[in-house]
Design an enzyme around this catalytic site. Structure first.
Site, PDB file in Angstrom:
ATOM      1  N   ASP A   1      52.260   5.978  83.813  1.00 47.60           N
ATOM      2  CA  ASP A   1      51.758   7.150  84.235  1.00 47.60           C
ATOM      3  C   ASP A   1      52.200   8.230  83.686  1.00 47.60           C
ATOM      4  OD1 ASP A   1      49.208   7.060  85.519  1.00 47.60           O
ATOM      5  OD2 ASP A   1      50.184   6.485  87.693  1.00 47.60           O
TER       6      ASP A   1
ATOM      7  N   LYS B   1      40.362   1.125  85.560  1.00 47.62           N
ATOM      8  CA  LYS B   1      41.442   1.094  84.774  1.00 47.62           C
ATOM      9  C   LYS B   1      41.587  -0.494  84.450  1.00 47.62           C
ATOM     10  CE  LYS B   1      43.766   4.873  86.826  1.00 47.62           C
ATOM     11  NZ  LYS B   1      44.899   5.451  87.859  1.00 47.62           N
TER      12      LYS B   1
ATOM     13  N   GLN C   1      48.929   3.875  92.328  1.00 50.59           N
ATOM     14  CA  GLN C   1      47.681   4.551  92.606  1.00 50.59           C
ATOM     15  C   GLN C   1      48.196   5.672  93.712  1.00 50.59           C
ATOM     16  OE1 GLN C   1      44.933   4.543  90.572  1.00 50.59           O
ATOM     17  NE2 GLN C   1      44.697   6.440  91.587  1.00 50.59           N
TER      18      GLN C   1
END
Ligand code: NDP
Length: 285
Positions: free
Chosen positions: A120, A53, A97
């Protein structure tokens, strides 16, 4: 019929160029899109995802910060950091995460992120906005699936989309997004009786389970569009999806490979969300 490939890697490459161009324009307006990634503990898979990422952010000219903690961190400490990032004008996207260590409530952490920075797309406010068809930050993997379908010559309206898997991050939102595009949607899951009876009706089949070779050619209607979200390791340790690719490709009209399908799209949509979050701050000024 041999299916045409939907090449996620290539679509992602083109989209990342588009993101890089837009980042350049934003920088000229003194806004550098910034992503903060919080990584807790030493999960090797999470570490790899986070590295990918960050690499993608740098390649498109975005700013990215990695904030790492030992797995002994408390919920309070983590919330304090998220609150700081919520208030930091150089950060437009915050990503925690997952998975987190067991003593930390994931839902609580997601809800601590400002919905405007929830790149997200997991915050209940963003999920609610998605449900009601509003413009919002969408969960990256299902967003990527929709973008892949948009690349092929198919009108989603009226199509029967069958989603195998009902997780909050993939299956459920994928179905919702297809519903928003006027598909008729059926969800299947581990308690579904006679899976094949449903999958065989699918014009669009999304497999998001996590079981290699679950979907074989006898699950498929001739000419179906098959999107394989699964990421599994087969007996030889090779990355593979949920779909028995070699046999299903003989029946489908379009199919995504694994690797090189949905995977590269997920990170690309994270970049889109970070860019969108940054642009939204301009609109507010
Ligand atoms: P989850 O484990 O959270 O969900 C799996 C879903 O599959 C559940 O809804 C489960 O049903 C259902 N299921 C399990 N067994 C069966 C079965 N035999 N028949 C029908 N349904 C079944 O996984 P995720 O949604 O997080 O991920 C799914 C897959 O996608 C994984 O392989 C994951 O690695 C991959 N993935 C890939 C991404 C990418 O970027 N390419 C991103 C995210 C995930 P129930 O609800 O009843 O338990």
């Amino acid at each position: 019929m041999t299916a045409k490939l939907i090449n996620g890697k290539e679509i992602a490459r083109k989209k990342r160029i588009q993101v890089a161009n837009e980042v350049k324009k934003l920088k000229e307006m003194n806004v550098t899109p910034g992503l903060a990634v919080i990584l807790v503990g030493d999960n090797q898979a999470s570490r790899t995802y986070v590295r990918n990422k960050q690499k993608a952010c740098h390649e498109t000219g975005m700013h990215s910060e990695l904030i790492e903690y030992e797995d002994t961190i408390t919920e309070q400490e983590l919330i304090k950091k998220i609150t700081e990032l919520n208030e930091d004008p150089s950060i437009h996207g915050i990503l925690v995460q997952l998975p987190l260590p067991k003593h930390i409530n994931e839902i609580k952490m997601i809800e601590a992120i400002s919905p405007e920075k929830d790149v997200d797309g997991f915050h209940p406010i963003n999920i609610g906005r998605m449900m009601t068809g509003q413009d919002t930050l969408l969960p990256c993997t299902p967003y990527g699936v929709l973008e892949m379908i948009a690349e092929i010559d198919i009108d989603i309206t009226g199509k029967h989309a069958v989603i195998v898997g009902r997780s909050n991050i993939v299956g459920k939102p994928a179905g919702q997004l297809l519903l928003n595009k006027n598909a008729t949607v059926t969800y299947c899951h581990s308690k579904t009786k006679d899976l094949k009876a449903y999958t065989k009706q699918a014009d669009i089949l999304i497999a998001a389970v996590g079981k290699a070779n679950l979907i074989t050619s006898d699950h498929i209607k001739e000419g179906a569009v098959v999107i394989d979200v699964g990421m599994n390791r087969n007996e030889e340790g090779k990355l593979c999806g949920d779909v028995a690719f070699d046999e299903v490709k003989e029946k489908a009209s379009y199919i995504t490979p694994v690797p090189g399908g949905v995977g590269p799209m997920t990170i690309t949509m994270l970049l889109f969300n970070t860019l969108k979050a940054a642009k939204n701050t301009l609109n507010k000024e």
